[in-house]
Design an enzyme around this catalytic site. Structure first.
Site, short mmCIF file in Angstrom:
data_model
loop_
_atom_site.label_atom_id
_atom_site.label_comp_id
_atom_site.label_asym_id
_atom_site.label_seq_id
_atom_site.Cartn_x
_atom_site.Cartn_y
_atom_site.Cartn_z
NE ARG A 138 115.37 122.80 75.59
CZ ARG A 138 116.14 122.14 74.75
NH1 ARG A 138 115.64 121.64 73.64
NH2 ARG A 138 117.41 121.97 75.02
CG ASN A 150 115.84 125.81 73.54
OD1 ASN A 150 115.06 126.13 74.43
ND2 ASN A 150 117.04 125.33 73.78
#
Ligand SMILES: [Zn+2]
Ligand SMILES: [Zn+2]
Length: 752
Positions: free
Chosen positions: A11, A29
């Site tokens: 990320r 996620n």
């Protein structure tokens, strides 16, 4: 994005890419992986996408992704959104990762706040699988939950621009785990472990997946002492080298081997030994060394330019389970270790070091554990029934399936050892819960007496599940097929130690063809008697004698007596009766036993103190023989119906003649290797003629033999047949659960 994309810095990486390409939106996620929403110029999005696919973070593994265009939401920035509540756990649990170069730099930088801190890690490295209790993978589900991050660590953890953004095991000397040095009574000692090693002490060291025993590898006295204290264990010791330069000083090192040594897995790489001045007790009678590089900061801190090579061998005694707890180590190793280097970060999933070697030109695992588990083997386009494959009885791993993935467990070793069995029994439900898999079928070995068979029976009764038994070598074959993405009819040569055959004999040198659903046995080594059964596998002299008298005519007894002088008259007489009257003498076509017997005849090794000792010592001897081109006859006898057996009579007769003529054992060992390699090719060509197939898989523990595998590859190059060796799982029984899973899946599908 699907694959290993969580817990690997994915990320923040996307966040930085968005900044670079001036994109807005978010990343999050989800239960299956990572979702990215990008808004911006089409060209910028394409560029960012290309950058993501071409150079993802070092530990990320994108297995697949899907893309679609949607109406922009007109976001004014790019942000990392908190995770959605997860229903199914699809995202992969990351394996443990060897220390990265950034963390290594900080560790050695006196100005850095993590200078000399033994638990330094970041999103790109550190403990993962060994500390995870449950999913989803975040700090409170790991053994790091007892440590509260200090403000500096918390700030790193919260900052998307930081290398430690959401690094779950993040820690520093102020807030994280601590190392302690104990004496053998468990009292804290204020000494430098590095200096203790230099002074000749033996240290028990708590690592990532369990305890090791360590000593200075250049200190002959210390190595001898360790060898004596671990007396029931004759296996070669693994080494840890400070750097590649040290490795090169001891061993020949190819580019492919170097690549493995420095990979995030940091396996033990078996290398050709060069420096012969090392203490012989490290690897008695062998010509190779198993070496790894430091994979945790704690290991790195033990080494230095003056102590660049240490023995780092598993601390568990005589094939017992790994030792993972401090107290347990103290209890079990009190008589061996002078000091204990322990810490207070718990190990929940024990995990051995992974081991492998470049074999026949490519990398092959002999043990797939730390750094690999629990990464799955991907079967492209093959949707699996959720199932549990219980694995073999020895070198056990079990496997669980989900979608296109097969998850192999770490190694549990010999399950006839009750302590190992208990760990196995505990691990199966744990892994089922970690991976969120509810099996609909349980697959096990055909052997009625295996622990795994009993375990499967019990589990099936408890959960009302169907069971399916699989022949051991069919599982080997299926394992190598799956390992190479094959899903069609192929030929297989299995050179293995022990596997229960459909006729009750012990199989092990098998020529099969078929697919996941079924197989036929076209050929095998002719049956030889194994007096005393599997219990006598250690005493290879007895086996050699039995093979000789059962294969050759009566005159051979005197010669056998001459070449096997360590066998007493009484023992020989007993063997004569056992073989003649077939008392407790199961029949075997095992390739491992063939190697054992040859090594005994050549006087190389008379007792296998550890599995594979005799063949390994014979391989080492053969490798150093320069006498090339000669081979014994291991003849293929056709049966008329397309099947065949390999007959050893000529092989034994010719070997005996050479031995009695006083020829050098290394030369004879080399001739024996060529004989087996040629017999394999003869069998393959015969099978190809009978079946019309043009692909062959090679599996079984004997293919760990680098000399034999290279010979087979060399001879195969002259044929028009494609050969496949193992790549992701070991050729030995450690890879069998993968094959069991594929076969079970096929059977289940055909039943529906
Ligand atoms: Zn790192
Ligand atoms: Zn901290």
């Amino acid at each position: 994005m699907f694959g290993v994309v969580q817990g690997v810095g994915f990320r923040p990486f996307i966040y930085r890419l968005a900044g670079k390409h001036r994109l807005h939106g978010f990343v999050l996620n989800n239960s299956q992986g990572v979702t990215i929403h990008w808004e911006g110029e089409a060209r910028s999005i394409d560029q960012a996408l290309a950058a993501m696919l071409n150079s993802p973070p070092p530990l990320a593994k994108i297995t697949s992704y899907s893309c679609r265009e949607i109406e922009p939401n007109k976001y004014s920035s790019f942000f990392i959104q908190e995770s959605l509540v997860r229903e199914g756990i699809e995202a992969l649990i990351p394996p443990d990762v060897g220390i990265c170069s950034d963390c290594m730099r900080e560790l050695q930088d006196a100005a850095d706040r993590r200078f000399s801190y033994p638990f330094t890690n970041c999103t790109n490295c550190g403990p993962r699988f060994t500390i995870i209790r449950d999913m989803p993978y975040d700090r409170r589900q790991t053994t790091m939950n007892q440590f509260d991050m200090c403000p500096s660590c918390q700030a790193e953890y919260d900052d998307p621009e930081n290398r430690r953004f959401h690094a779950q095991p993040n820690a520093c000397g102020r807030c994280g785990p601590r190392m302690e040095l104990w004496d053998h009574m468990g009292n804290i000692v204020n000494e430098d472990p590095h200096r203790l090693l230099l002074a000749g002490n033996i240290l028990a060291v708590k690592g990532l997946g369990g305890f090791h025993l360590a000593c200075n590898a250049m200190d002959e006295e210390a190595v001898d002492r360790l060898r004596q204290l671990k007396k029931r264990d004759a296996k070669p010791f693994a080494l840890m080298a400070a750097d590649l330069e040290t490795v090169r000083r001891c061993c020949r090192l190819s580019a492919a081997e170097e690549e493995q040594l420095i990979s995030p897995v940091r396996p033990i790489v078996v290398l050709q030994q060069q420096d012969l001045s090392l203490p012989q007790a490290i690897n008695p009678a062998l010509d190779s060394l198993g070496i790894m590089l430091p994979y945790t900061p704690l290991h790195q801190l033990l080494l230095s330019p003056t102590l660049s090579l240490v023995v780092m061998t598993s601390a568990n005694l005589s094939s017992n389970p790994l030792i993972t707890a401090n107290k347990e180590a103290l209890e079990q190793l009190g008589e061996i270790a002078d000091f204990f280097l322990v810490h207070n970060r718990g190990i929940v999933n024990p995990c051995d070091d992974s081991v492998g070697a470049v074999t026949g030109g490519s990398w092959q695992y002999t043990r797939r554990a730390r750094g690999c588990v629990p990464l799955p083997v991907h079967l492209r386009g093959k949707e699996m029934t959720p199932l549990l494959a219980c694995g073999p009885n020895f070198k056990n791993t079990f496997a669980l399936t989900k979608g296109e993935k097969v998850f192999l467990s770490q190694h549990w070793g010999d399950l006839d050892n009750y302590l190992n069995y208990l760990k196995y029994e505990e691990a199966v439900p744990k892994m089922m819960s970690l991976l969120d898999i509810k099996p609909e079928l349980v697959v096990h070995d055909l052997h009625p007496d295996y622990q795994t068979t009993a375990f499967a029976g019990k589990l099936c009764r408890d959960l009302s599940l169907p069971a399916h038994a699989v022949q051991h070598h069919h599982a080997h074959m299926a394992s190598c097929m799956a390992d190479n993405g094959l899903d069609e009819e192929v030929m297989a040569v299995i050179c293995d130690g022990t596997g229960y055959g459909t006729d009750g004999a012990i199989w092990g040198f098998e020529f099969l063809y078929g697919d996941y659903g079924s197989y036929s046995r076209l050929g095998h080594l002719h049956y030889l008697p194994l007096p005393g059964g599997e219990a006598s596998i250690k005493k290879v002299d007895r086996m050699a004698y039995a093979f000789l008298i059962s294969t050759l005519n009566n005159g051979v007894k005197q010669q056998a007596e001459q070449v096997l002088p360590r066998l007493g008259t009484k023992e020989r007489e007993l063997l004569d009766i056992q073989v003649k009257r077939k008392i407790n003498s199961p029949l075997t076509s095992s390739c491992g036993r063939l190697f054992d017997a040859a090594a005994a005849l050549l006087g190389i090794c008379s007792i296998n103190k550890y599995e594979g000792q005799a063949p390994m010592e014979m391989e080492a001897k053969a490798r150093h023989s320069t006498d090339k081109g000669q081979y014994y006859r291991l003849e293929l006898a056709k049966n008329g119906d397309g099947t065949f057996t390999l007959n050893t009579a000529a092989l034994w007769a010719e070997m005996l003649e050479d031995i009695l003529a006083g020829k050098e054992p290394g030369t004879l060992a080399l001739k024996f290797h060529w004989a087996v390699a040629r017999a394999i090719i003869d069998g393959v060509l015969h099978m190809a003629a009978v079946t019309g197939l043009d692909k062959v898989v090679f599996s079984g523990g004997v293919f760990q033999n680098r000399l034999l595998t290279a010979m087979v590859k060399e001879l195969m190059a002259e044929t028009k047949i494609d050969e496949y060796l193992h790549r992701q799982v070991p050729p030995n029984d450690g890879g069998v659960s993968l094959g069991q899973a594929l076969i079970g899946n096929e059977v289940q599908k055909r039943c529906v």
